[in-house]
Design a protein around this motif. Sequence first.
Motif, PDB file in Angstrom:
ATOM      1  N   ASN A   1       0.813  -1.224   0.000  1.00  0.00           N
ATOM      2  CA  ASN A   1       0.000   0.000   0.000  1.00  0.00           C
ATOM      3  C   ASN A   1       0.843   1.270   0.000  1.00  0.00           C
ATOM      4  O   ASN A   1       0.448   2.283  -0.586  1.00  0.00           O
ATOM      5  CB  ASN A   1      -0.940  -0.001   1.212  1.00  0.00           C
ATOM      6  CG  ASN A   1      -2.009  -1.055   1.084  1.00  0.00           C
ATOM      7  OD1 ASN A   1      -2.347  -1.473  -0.019  1.00  0.00           O
ATOM      8  ND2 ASN A   1      -2.550  -1.505   2.210  1.00  0.00           N
ATOM      9  N   SER A   2       1.980   1.233   0.671  1.00  0.00           N
ATOM     10  CA  SER A   2       2.876   2.402   0.688  1.00  0.00           C
ATOM     11  C   SER A   2       4.183   2.095  -0.028  1.00  0.00           C
ATOM     12  O   SER A   2       5.212   2.731   0.225  1.00  0.00           O
ATOM     13  CB  SER A   2       3.168   2.806   2.139  1.00  0.00           C
ATOM     14  OG  SER A   2       1.983   3.144   2.826  1.00  0.00           O
ATOM     15  N   GLY A   3       4.147   1.120  -0.925  1.00  0.00           N
ATOM     16  CA  GLY A   3       5.354   0.688  -1.616  1.00  0.00           C
ATOM     17  C   GLY A   3       5.970   1.775  -2.478  1.00  0.00           C
ATOM     18  O   GLY A   3       5.254   2.563  -3.100  1.00  0.00           O
ATOM     19  N   TYR A   4       7.300   1.778  -2.525  1.00  0.00           N
ATOM     20  CA  TYR A   4       7.978   2.838  -3.263  1.00  0.00           C
ATOM     21  C   TYR A   4       7.722   2.779  -4.763  1.00  0.00           C
ATOM     22  O   TYR A   4       7.710   3.808  -5.444  1.00  0.00           O
ATOM     23  CB  TYR A   4       9.479   2.827  -2.972  1.00  0.00           C
ATOM     24  CG  TYR A   4      10.226   1.559  -3.324  1.00  0.00           C
ATOM     25  CD1 TYR A   4      10.676   1.324  -4.616  1.00  0.00           C
ATOM     26  CD2 TYR A   4      10.523   0.609  -2.350  1.00  0.00           C
ATOM     27  CE1 TYR A   4      11.382   0.181  -4.933  1.00  0.00           C
ATOM     28  CE2 TYR A   4      11.224  -0.546  -2.655  1.00  0.00           C
ATOM     29  CZ  TYR A   4      11.656  -0.756  -3.951  1.00  0.00           C
ATOM     30  OH  TYR A   4      12.346  -1.899  -4.257  1.00  0.00           O
ATOM     31  N   ALA A   5       7.463   1.585  -5.306  1.00  0.00           N
ATOM     32  CA  ALA A   5       7.227   1.475  -6.754  1.00  0.00           C
ATOM     33  C   ALA A   5       5.843   1.961  -7.154  1.00  0.00           C
ATOM     34  O   ALA A   5       5.625   2.331  -8.309  1.00  0.00           O
ATOM     35  CB  ALA A   5       7.424   0.036  -7.213  1.00  0.00           C
ATOM     36  N   THR A   6       4.915   1.951  -6.215  1.00  0.00           N
ATOM     37  CA  THR A   6       3.547   2.384  -6.553  1.00  0.00           C
ATOM     38  C   THR A   6       3.499   3.879  -6.827  1.00  0.00           C
ATOM     39  O   THR A   6       2.557   4.369  -7.465  1.00  0.00           O
ATOM     40  CB  THR A   6       2.568   2.052  -5.419  1.00  0.00           C
ATOM     41  OG1 THR A   6       2.936   2.791  -4.245  1.00  0.00           O
ATOM     42  CG2 THR A   6       2.603   0.562  -5.095  1.00  0.00           C
ATOM     43  N   LYS A   7       4.501   4.609  -6.360  1.00  0.00           N
ATOM     44  CA  LYS A   7       4.532   6.057  -6.550  1.00  0.00           C
ATOM     45  C   LYS A   7       5.299   6.454  -7.812  1.00  0.00           C
ATOM     46  O   LYS A   7       5.392   7.630  -8.127  1.00  0.00           O
ATOM     47  CB  LYS A   7       5.189   6.720  -5.336  1.00  0.00           C
ATOM     48  CG  LYS A   7       4.517   6.370  -4.013  1.00  0.00           C
ATOM     49  CD  LYS A   7       5.344   6.841  -2.840  1.00  0.00           C
ATOM     50  CE  LYS A   7       4.747   6.366  -1.519  1.00  0.00           C
ATOM     51  NZ  LYS A   7       5.587   6.741  -0.359  1.00  0.00           N
ATOM     52  N   LYS A   8       5.858   5.490  -8.500  1.00  0.00           N
ATOM     53  CA  LYS A   8       6.690   5.778  -9.666  1.00  0.00           C
ATOM     54  C   LYS A   8       6.038   5.292 -10.962  1.00  0.00           C
ATOM     55  O   LYS A   8       6.721   4.855 -11.889  1.00  0.00           O
ATOM     56  CB  LYS A   8       8.061   5.126  -9.487  1.00  0.00           C
ATOM     57  CG  LYS A   8       8.838   5.660  -8.291  1.00  0.00           C
ATOM     58  CD  LYS A   8       9.204   7.132  -8.467  1.00  0.00           C
ATOM     59  CE  LYS A   8       9.959   7.684  -7.259  1.00  0.00           C
ATOM     60  NZ  LYS A   8      11.293   7.129  -7.110  1.00  0.00           N
ATOM     61  N   MET A   9       4.717   5.335 -11.019  1.00  0.00           N
ATOM     62  CA  MET A   9       3.983   5.018 -12.239  1.00  0.00           C
ATOM     63  C   MET A   9       3.443   6.327 -12.786  1.00  0.00           C
ATOM     64  O   MET A   9       2.613   6.979 -12.153  1.00  0.00           O
ATOM     65  CB  MET A   9       2.852   4.020 -11.960  1.00  0.00           C
ATOM     66  CG  MET A   9       1.972   3.725 -13.159  1.00  0.00           C
ATOM     67  SD  MET A   9       2.859   3.115 -14.592  1.00  0.00           S
ATOM     68  CE  MET A   9       3.372   1.486 -14.026  1.00  0.00           C
TER      69      MET A   9
END
Length: 231
Positions: free
Chosen positions: A166-174
């Motif tokens: 849910n707070s993963g670093y890759a989820t913010k880099k899309m």
Amino acid sequence: MKINPDLKKYLEENIFPSYSKNDAAHNMNHINYVIDRSLFFANNIPNINYDMVYTIAAYHDIGHYVDSKNHEKISSEMLLADKGLQSFFTKEEIQTMTEAVYDHRASLEYEPRSIYGKIVSSADRNTSVESIIERTFAYRLKHNPDASLEDIIEESKMHIIDKFGNSGYATKKMYFPDPAFDIFLNEISTLTKDKDEFIKKYCKINHLYPKTEIDYKMPISKSLKKLKKQP
């Protein structure tokens, strides 16, 4: 879209063979996946240079076998040093590609400096549960062969949560809409919440067949042949 055939030939003959030195998580299967997704995202961007997009994707993990923890830096330096690219690109274009390769890694704390960096960073995200489980195992098998299967499974799960939770670093880099990525995030979230199901799926996808508790405790380098034997 059309990629310069001479550029493709140059990369296929001079760059792609080096991917055989990488672990199975960063081999040509992964590179082709990132190339295809990069071109897909680029297709919606006006005046994009497809040759640059293709080259960035082709180069983004080339230095992984040299230093996996700093591969984005190594890969960007290898691109910058490649004099063969000067036949296809200007100095400014090569600099932009160098920065895009450096900026592709999801764990970096800043946004990519150009649209090209955002393309390859987004394209580098997994959209398959099977793929991420295969890749986490392949990486640990090569870089930590003395770990037990039990530890490898747990480390893999924690890495996946850290990256895609849910707070993963890759989820913010899309940086582009991607329904496939959204579906993947939901599936991986459900799977990692169920410890037993995660272990079962992890072993099934990687064709591992532990039969006893000892199989989970032994160093993977000593037990892999046994684990690969079906019951």
